[in-house]
Motif scaffolding. Structure first.
Motif, PDB file in Angstrom:
ATOM      1  N   UNK A   1       9.172   6.354  -5.597  1.00 47.97           N
ATOM      2  CA  UNK A   1       9.016   5.092  -4.882  1.00 47.97           C
ATOM      3  C   UNK A   1       7.538   4.732  -4.734  1.00 47.97           C
ATOM      4  N   UNK A   2       6.716   5.716  -4.424  1.00 49.33           N
ATOM      5  CA  UNK A   2       5.277   5.495  -4.297  1.00 49.33           C
ATOM      6  C   UNK A   2       4.687   5.004  -5.610  1.00 49.33           C
ATOM      7  N   UNK A   3       5.081   5.638  -6.699  1.00 49.92           N
ATOM      8  CA  UNK A   3       4.583   5.239  -8.014  1.00 49.92           C
ATOM      9  C   UNK A   3       5.040   3.828  -8.358  1.00 49.92           C
ATOM     10  N   UNK A   4       6.284   3.495  -8.047  1.00 50.04           N
ATOM     11  CA  UNK A   4       6.788   2.145  -8.334  1.00 50.04           C
ATOM     12  C   UNK A   4       6.050   1.093  -7.518  1.00 50.04           C
ATOM     13  N   UNK A   5       5.717   1.392  -6.256  1.00 50.55           N
ATOM     14  CA  UNK A   5       4.959   0.442  -5.436  1.00 50.55           C
ATOM     15  C   UNK A   5       3.555   0.233  -5.994  1.00 50.55           C
ATOM     16  N   UNK A   6       2.924   1.291  -6.451  1.00 54.69           N
ATOM     17  CA  UNK A   6       1.591   1.157  -7.049  1.00 54.69           C
ATOM     18  C   UNK A   6       1.637   0.333  -8.327  1.00 54.69           C
ATOM     19  N   UNK A   7       2.634   0.583  -9.163  1.00 58.68           N
ATOM     20  CA  UNK A   7       2.779  -0.191 -10.398  1.00 58.68           C
ATOM     21  C   UNK A   7       3.065  -1.662 -10.099  1.00 58.68           C
ATOM     22  N   UNK A   8       3.868  -1.915  -9.074  1.00 54.51           N
ATOM     23  CA  UNK A   8       4.153  -3.298  -8.684  1.00 54.51           C
ATOM     24  C   UNK A   8       2.868  -4.018  -8.290  1.00 54.51           C
ATOM     25  N   UNK A   9       2.013  -3.357  -7.520  1.00 55.47           N
ATOM     26  CA  UNK A   9       0.747  -3.950  -7.113  1.00 55.47           C
ATOM     27  C   UNK A   9      -0.191  -4.216  -8.271  1.00 55.47           C
ATOM     28  N   UNK A  10      -0.112  -3.400  -9.314  1.00 58.85           N
ATOM     29  CA  UNK A  10      -0.966  -3.595 -10.481  1.00 58.85           C
ATOM     30  C   UNK A  10      -0.415  -4.667 -11.417  1.00 58.85           C
TER      31      UNK A  10
ATOM     32  N   UNK B   1       1.995  -7.118 -10.703  1.00 60.29           N
ATOM     33  CA  UNK B   1       2.180  -8.416 -10.052  1.00 60.29           C
ATOM     34  C   UNK B   1       1.162  -8.498  -8.911  1.00 60.29           C
ATOM     35  N   UNK B   2      -0.071  -8.797  -9.249  1.00 57.15           N
ATOM     36  CA  UNK B   2      -1.127  -8.776  -8.232  1.00 57.15           C
ATOM     37  C   UNK B   2      -0.963  -9.893  -7.210  1.00 57.15           C
ATOM     38  N   UNK B   3      -1.279  -9.579  -5.982  1.00 57.53           N
ATOM     39  CA  UNK B   3      -1.271 -10.551  -4.898  1.00 57.53           C
ATOM     40  C   UNK B   3      -2.639 -10.549  -4.247  1.00 57.53           C
ATOM     41  N   UNK B   4      -2.958 -11.654  -3.590  1.00 51.85           N
ATOM     42  CA  UNK B   4      -4.269 -11.799  -2.977  1.00 51.85           C
ATOM     43  C   UNK B   4      -4.141 -12.179  -1.501  1.00 51.85           C
ATOM     44  N   UNK B   5      -5.178 -11.839  -0.753  1.00 54.24           N
ATOM     45  CA  UNK B   5      -5.335 -12.303   0.621  1.00 54.24           C
ATOM     46  C   UNK B   5      -6.529 -13.244   0.632  1.00 54.24           C
ATOM     47  N   UNK B   6      -6.428 -14.316   1.389  1.00 53.69           N
ATOM     48  CA  UNK B   6      -7.520 -15.285   1.484  1.00 53.69           C
ATOM     49  C   UNK B   6      -8.160 -15.141   2.858  1.00 53.69           C
TER      50      UNK B   6
ATOM     51  N   UNK C   1      -9.152 -11.181  -1.694  1.00 54.47           N
ATOM     52  CA  UNK C   1      -9.131  -9.741  -1.945  1.00 54.47           C
ATOM     53  C   UNK C   1      -7.746  -9.354  -2.453  1.00 54.47           C
ATOM     54  N   UNK C   2      -7.688  -8.345  -3.298  1.00 50.70           N
ATOM     55  CA  UNK C   2      -6.416  -7.840  -3.816  1.00 50.70           C
ATOM     56  C   UNK C   2      -5.674  -7.110  -2.708  1.00 50.70           C
ATOM     57  N   UNK C   3      -4.354  -7.217  -2.670  1.00 54.96           N
ATOM     58  CA  UNK C   3      -3.584  -6.556  -1.623  1.00 54.96           C
ATOM     59  C   UNK C   3      -3.321  -5.086  -1.924  1.00 54.96           C
ATOM     60  N   UNK C   4      -3.297  -4.710  -3.198  1.00 53.22           N
ATOM     61  CA  UNK C   4      -2.953  -3.319  -3.504  1.00 53.22           C
ATOM     62  C   UNK C   4      -4.117  -2.356  -3.322  1.00 53.22           C
ATOM     63  N   UNK C   5      -5.367  -2.844  -3.415  1.00 50.30           N
ATOM     64  CA  UNK C   5      -6.500  -1.923  -3.271  1.00 50.30           C
ATOM     65  C   UNK C   5      -7.616  -2.476  -2.382  1.00 50.30           C
ATOM     66  N   UNK C   6      -7.455  -3.678  -1.858  1.00 51.88           N
ATOM     67  CA  UNK C   6      -8.406  -4.323  -0.947  1.00 51.88           C
ATOM     68  C   UNK C   6      -9.787  -4.526  -1.581  1.00 51.88           C
ATOM     69  N   UNK C   7      -9.841  -4.628  -2.903  1.00 51.75           N
ATOM     70  CA  UNK C   7     -11.085  -4.941  -3.609  1.00 51.75           C
ATOM     71  C   UNK C   7     -11.188  -6.448  -3.815  1.00 51.75           C
TER      72      UNK C   7
END
Length: 101
Positions: free
Chosen positions: A40-49, A51-56, A78-84
């Protein structure tokens, strides 16, 4: 720099969902198997990579304005999966609304 944060959906101090899940799994004796949680952890990381989402984030120079005032603001994403910092969106559209909408 501007002192007022208007839209903050996530702070740097918060752990990511994946980190929270990992910490929970290590601290709790549960019926969830580690391989299932790892999957599940791996699938969540792959989802973030994939299908990238952003915060404004928007910073304003004041909390209220009068007619004729100049509004100075700064915005970034900023990216939601890594906050970069995100390089996905290139343009931010801003609309000004009055109290009537």
């Amino acid at each position: 720099m501007f002192s007022k944060e208007v839209f903050v959906f996530h702070t740097k101090e918060e752990d990511s969902v994946v980190d929270k899940m990992d910490n929970w799994a290590m601290n709790n004796n549960s019926m969830v198997s580690s391989t299932r949680l790892d999957s599940l952890t791996q699938r969540l990381r792959l989802f973030g990579e994939r299908i990238p989402q952003e915060k404004v984030y928007v910073h304003l120079d004041n909390t209220s304005y009068f007619l004729g005032d100049t509004i100075w603001f700064a915005a970034y994403t900023r990216r939601t999966n890594n906050d970069h910092p995100s390089r996905i969106s290139r343009v931010l559209y801003a609309e000004l609304w009055n109290h009537d909408g």
